[in-house]
Design a protein around this motif. Structure first.
Motif, PDB file in Angstrom:
ATOM      1  N   ASP A 293     -34.352 -16.057 -37.548  1.00 19.18           N
ATOM      2  CA  ASP A 293     -34.415 -14.617 -37.245  1.00 19.18           C
ATOM      3  C   ASP A 293     -35.163 -14.454 -35.907  1.00 19.18           C
ATOM      4  O   ASP A 293     -36.344 -14.791 -35.813  1.00 19.18           O
ATOM      5  N   TYR A 294     -34.451 -13.906 -34.877  1.00 21.31           N
ATOM      6  CA  TYR A 294     -35.029 -13.871 -33.528  1.00 21.31           C
ATOM      7  C   TYR A 294     -34.791 -12.504 -32.879  1.00 21.31           C
ATOM      8  O   TYR A 294     -33.742 -11.887 -33.064  1.00 21.31           O
ATOM      9  N   THR A 295     -35.786 -12.076 -32.113  1.00 20.43           N
ATOM     10  CA  THR A 295     -35.639 -10.860 -31.296  1.00 20.43           C
ATOM     11  C   THR A 295     -35.609 -11.270 -29.825  1.00 20.43           C
ATOM     12  O   THR A 295     -36.520 -11.965 -29.344  1.00 20.43           O
ATOM     13  N   ILE A 296     -34.561 -10.841 -29.136  1.00 17.84           N
ATOM     14  CA  ILE A 296     -34.384 -11.149 -27.710  1.00 17.84           C
ATOM     15  C   ILE A 296     -34.721  -9.881 -26.915  1.00 17.84           C
ATOM     16  O   ILE A 296     -34.066  -8.837 -27.093  1.00 17.84           O
ATOM     17  N   ASN A 297     -35.745  -9.945 -26.069  1.00 17.87           N
ATOM     18  CA  ASN A 297     -36.197  -8.802 -25.275  1.00 17.87           C
ATOM     19  C   ASN A 297     -35.595  -8.858 -23.867  1.00 17.87           C
ATOM     20  O   ASN A 297     -35.598  -9.919 -23.219  1.00 17.87           O
ATOM     21  N   PHE A 298     -35.093  -7.705 -23.413  1.00 12.71           N
ATOM     22  CA  PHE A 298     -34.445  -7.643 -22.100  1.00 12.71           C
ATOM     23  C   PHE A 298     -35.466  -7.329 -21.003  1.00 12.71           C
ATOM     24  O   PHE A 298     -36.397  -6.541 -21.217  1.00 12.71           O
ATOM     25  N   THR A 299     -35.237  -7.899 -19.841  1.00 11.34           N
ATOM     26  CA  THR A 299     -36.057  -7.544 -18.668  1.00 11.34           C
ATOM     27  C   THR A 299     -35.717  -6.133 -18.212  1.00 11.34           C
ATOM     28  O   THR A 299     -36.608  -5.306 -17.970  1.00 11.34           O
ATOM     29  N   ASN A 300     -34.435  -5.848 -18.058  1.00  8.28           N
ATOM     30  CA  ASN A 300     -33.958  -4.503 -17.724  1.00  8.28           C
ATOM     31  C   ASN A 300     -33.151  -3.985 -18.911  1.00  8.28           C
ATOM     32  O   ASN A 300     -32.208  -4.648 -19.373  1.00  8.28           O
ATOM     33  N   ALA A 301     -33.501  -2.835 -19.422  1.00  7.48           N
ATOM     34  CA  ALA A 301     -32.876  -2.288 -20.627  1.00  7.48           C
ATOM     35  C   ALA A 301     -31.389  -2.010 -20.420  1.00  7.48           C
ATOM     36  O   ALA A 301     -30.930  -1.783 -19.281  1.00  7.48           O
ATOM     37  N   MET A 302     -30.652  -2.011 -21.520  1.00 12.10           N
ATOM     38  CA  MET A 302     -29.246  -1.641 -21.483  1.00 12.10           C
ATOM     39  C   MET A 302     -29.126  -0.119 -21.322  1.00 12.10           C
ATOM     40  O   MET A 302     -30.084   0.626 -21.555  1.00 12.10           O
ATOM     41  N   ALA A 303     -27.952   0.354 -20.929  1.00 13.69           N
ATOM     42  CA  ALA A 303     -27.747   1.792 -20.736  1.00 13.69           C
ATOM     43  C   ALA A 303     -27.829   2.556 -22.060  1.00 13.69           C
ATOM     44  O   ALA A 303     -28.318   3.681 -22.123  1.00 13.69           O
ATOM     45  N   ASP A 304     -27.344   1.925 -23.127  1.00 13.15           N
ATOM     46  CA  ASP A 304     -27.396   2.525 -24.462  1.00 13.15           C
ATOM     47  C   ASP A 304     -27.298   1.394 -25.478  1.00 13.15           C
ATOM     48  O   ASP A 304     -27.357   0.209 -25.108  1.00 13.15           O
TER      49      ASP A 304
END
Length: 359
Positions: A293-304
């Motif tokens: 079970d993993y959470t992947i965090n974005f550097t720049n967020a998605m639009a939605d």
């Protein structure tokens, strides 16, 4: 009789003797001699010009004198003419004393420092002059041992340096102009009235200097729309790219379609509870929530949150192959995605996990 050193002497035997008759021949000889002397050009040493013509008189008054060696004080009162060659390389700081208005032309035969003084030796620009062989200075006495340089000509024709604090009183400069100038002399600058450009000779051909288009600002791009014409492209917006237009005549900005390009991806390994990111794009971190079970965090967020997620994993067991099922998405956030990898028959974390995000 001819003058000797500018001094007139009467013919011999012309002096009278007391109580003796004056001989007419001797008397007439004296009178004739005085008339001849009065009508002859009076020598310079007798206050004359030494010539019966204006040109000859001017030449006599401006005769070249003997050379003088450079020294701290070059006493121009000792010159034998108004044109003087200055030999040597000793710096000069004074020129002696002559009546105000007297002039001397100095021709330097070598390199020396002609030292400016605001009172006694006033030089152009208010600065010292380093002479060169053939340089000429015209000096005018101000009286009392003070002199002013009223003209300085360099042998190579270049002007004296202009002091940084000097002000150009008449700044207007008019260049040579023509419809198609082709100067070749080094530094010859001309204005092309046809194309409105500067053309400068470089010794063999020409260099063209094209003015900036009106309204140009920082960030704009310029391209040649002609052999001698710049055209301005206003700076683009973020993420725009440059391409040639449809007619292949000029560059233009465009916004590329990035819908088919991954917005984020990551490949990571899991060892025990430690997650190690192997490679990634637009991923700031991967957090292990629990086994598989993993959470992947974005550097720049998605639009939605309407983006797509694809992934694959390789179980820890060496005999197990990479698998895509079951691979589930537990949550979709604009700043992160939570994925669960649970290949069939495997109870522990995967050895490798790869996840790709499309938006």
């Amino acid at each position: 009789m001819p003058r000797a050193g500018g001094v007139y002497s009467a013919p011999p035997g012309t002096k009278g003797t007391p109580n003796t008759p004056i001989e007419s021949a001797k008397y007439n000889a004296l009178v004739d001699d005085l008339v001849a002397d009065a009508n002859a050009a009076r020598p310079l040493t007798s206050g004359g010009s030494g010539s019966s013509t204006a040109v000859g008189a001017a030449d006599n008054f401006n005769a070249a004198g003997a050379d003088m060696a450079s020294a701290a004080t070059v006493n121009l009162a000792n010159t034998t003419g108004t044109l003087v060659n200055i030999t040597g390389t000793v710096p000069i700081t004074a020129l002696g004393t002559l009546p105000a208005g007297a002039e001397r032309d100095l021709v330097f035969q070598g390199v020396l420092t002609f030292t400016h003084n605001a009172t006694s030796l006033i030089l152009p620009g208010g600065a010292n002059i380093t002479t060169a062989a053939g340089d000429v200075a015209r000096m005018r006495s101000l009286g009392g041992g003070n002199w002013r340089c009223v003209g300085y000509t360099r042998a190579n024709g270049t002007p004296l340096a202009i002091a940084a604090s000097s002000t150009i009183v008449t700044p207007t400069l008019t260049l040579k102009q023509s419809a198609a100038p082709t100067p070749t002399a080094e530094g010859d600058i001309q204005w092309d009235t046809d194309d409105n450009v500067l053309v400068v000779g470089d010794g063999a051909a020409q260099q063209i200097f094209v003015p900036l288009p009106s309204g140009a600002v920082a960030g704009d791009l310029l391209y040649l729309s002609g052999a001698k014409a710049y055209t301005r492209i206003p700076k683009g917006t973020a993420a725009q790219q440059l391409r040639m237009n449809a007619g292949a005549t000029a560059p233009e900005w465009f916004t590329p379609d990035t819908s088919g390009i991954a917005k984020a991806w990551v490949s990571f390994t899991v060892s025990g509870s430690t997650v190690t990111v192997r490679k990634s794009f637009n991923v700031s971190s991967v957090v292990r929530n629990a086994s598989m079970d993993y959470t992947i965090n974005f550097t720049n967020a998605m639009a939605d949150v309407n983006y797509a997620v694809a992934g694959a994993s390789k179980p820890q067991a060496a005999t197990e192959a990479w698998g895509v099922a079951p691979f589930s998405v537990a949550s979709l956030l604009v700043g992160s995605v939570r994925v669960i990898t649970k290949p069939a028959g495997v109870s522990g974390d995967a050895e490798f996990v790869s996840v790709v995000i499309y938006d």
